[in-house]
Design a protein around this motif. Structure first.
Motif, PDB file in Angstrom:
ATOM      1  N   VAL A   1     -82.843  28.564  33.293  1.00  0.00           N
ATOM      2  CA  VAL A   1     -82.906  28.742  31.842  1.00  0.00           C
ATOM      3  C   VAL A   1     -84.322  29.135  31.427  1.00  0.00           C
ATOM      4  O   VAL A   1     -85.302  28.622  31.950  1.00  0.00           O
TER       5      VAL A   1
ATOM      6  N   GLN B   1     -76.353  25.931  29.495  1.00  0.00           N
ATOM      7  CA  GLN B   1     -75.772  26.441  30.733  1.00  0.00           C
ATOM      8  C   GLN B   1     -76.812  27.183  31.567  1.00  0.00           C
ATOM      9  O   GLN B   1     -77.686  27.870  31.038  1.00  0.00           O
TER      10      GLN B   1
ATOM     11  N   SER C   1     -79.137  30.721  30.961  1.00  0.00           N
ATOM     12  CA  SER C   1     -79.228  31.066  29.538  1.00  0.00           C
ATOM     13  C   SER C   1     -80.667  31.381  29.138  1.00  0.00           C
ATOM     14  O   SER C   1     -81.621  30.904  29.738  1.00  0.00           O
TER      15      SER C   1
ATOM     16  N   ARG D   1     -74.154  25.541  24.937  1.00  0.00           N
ATOM     17  CA  ARG D   1     -74.361  26.972  24.754  1.00  0.00           C
ATOM     18  C   ARG D   1     -74.421  27.664  26.100  1.00  0.00           C
ATOM     19  O   ARG D   1     -74.806  27.100  27.098  1.00  0.00           O
ATOM     20  N   GLU D   2     -74.072  28.954  26.087  1.00  0.00           N
ATOM     21  CA  GLU D   2     -74.141  29.740  27.310  1.00  0.00           C
ATOM     22  C   GLU D   2     -74.738  31.098  27.010  1.00  0.00           C
ATOM     23  O   GLU D   2     -74.620  31.619  25.899  1.00  0.00           O
ATOM     24  N   GLY D   3     -75.375  31.673  28.022  1.00  0.00           N
ATOM     25  CA  GLY D   3     -75.785  33.073  28.023  1.00  0.00           C
ATOM     26  C   GLY D   3     -76.772  33.481  26.963  1.00  0.00           C
ATOM     27  O   GLY D   3     -77.298  32.680  26.220  1.00  0.00           O
ATOM     28  N   THR D   4     -77.025  34.785  26.912  1.00  0.00           N
ATOM     29  CA  THR D   4     -77.988  35.323  25.965  1.00  0.00           C
ATOM     30  C   THR D   4     -77.415  35.403  24.559  1.00  0.00           C
ATOM     31  O   THR D   4     -78.156  35.426  23.590  1.00  0.00           O
TER      32      THR D   4
ATOM     33  N   GLN E   1     -75.610  33.053  23.312  1.00  0.00           N
ATOM     34  CA  GLN E   1     -75.647  31.662  22.895  1.00  0.00           C
ATOM     35  C   GLN E   1     -74.434  31.284  22.051  1.00  0.00           C
ATOM     36  O   GLN E   1     -74.548  30.760  20.954  1.00  0.00           O
TER      37      GLN E   1
END
Length: 130
Positions: free
Chosen positions: A88, A103, A106, A118-121, A123
């Motif tokens: 992260v 996650q 991220s 939250r996940e990924g770019t 969010q």
């Protein structure tokens, strides 16, 4: 590191800046804090590996292009009972509230609210906030 609480566990190499404060019962598995801004981590924190937190940036609105010789310093706050997955990146002036789970992989550029996953770019929420 400015201050740290009891039961600090460091399992893999970590690098903190001089403006980092860490609460009680925190477990680090590889984290690097870059820049001269401040970082405050609450109690019962747990991290994955290879986390990067950036507490300052170049001043792109200064006297030179693309940026001048000054920095913009940020304050980053991570609340109690937060778990941050491996890989992260946390950028800038961000607050991660109590109970959040971030996650792996991220990139955090906005605040994360109480008990949100939250996940990924992008969010996006993976679960409902309580």
């Amino acid at each position: 590191m400015k201050k740290y609480g009891s039961r600090l566990i460091v399992n893999f190499p970590c690098k903190f800046n001089k403006n980092t404060e860490v609460g009680d019962n925190c477990n680090f598995n590889g984290i690097k804090v870059f820049g001269g801004g401040s970082l405050k981590i609450g109690d019962n924190f747990h991290s994955g590996k290879n986390i990067e937190i950036y507490t300052d940036s170049h001043n792109y609105e200064g006297d030179s292009l693309p940026y001048d010789s000054t920095n913009i310093y940020y304050s980053c706050e991570i609340g109690n009972n937060v778990w941050i997955g491996s890989g992260v990146k946390i950028l800038g002036n961000v607050r991660i509230e109590e109970g959040a789970i971030i996650q792996a992989g991220s990139v955090v550029v906005n605040d994360i609210h109480f008990v949100g996953l939250r996940e990924g770019t992008q969010q996006k929420y993976l679960s409902i906030e309580i």
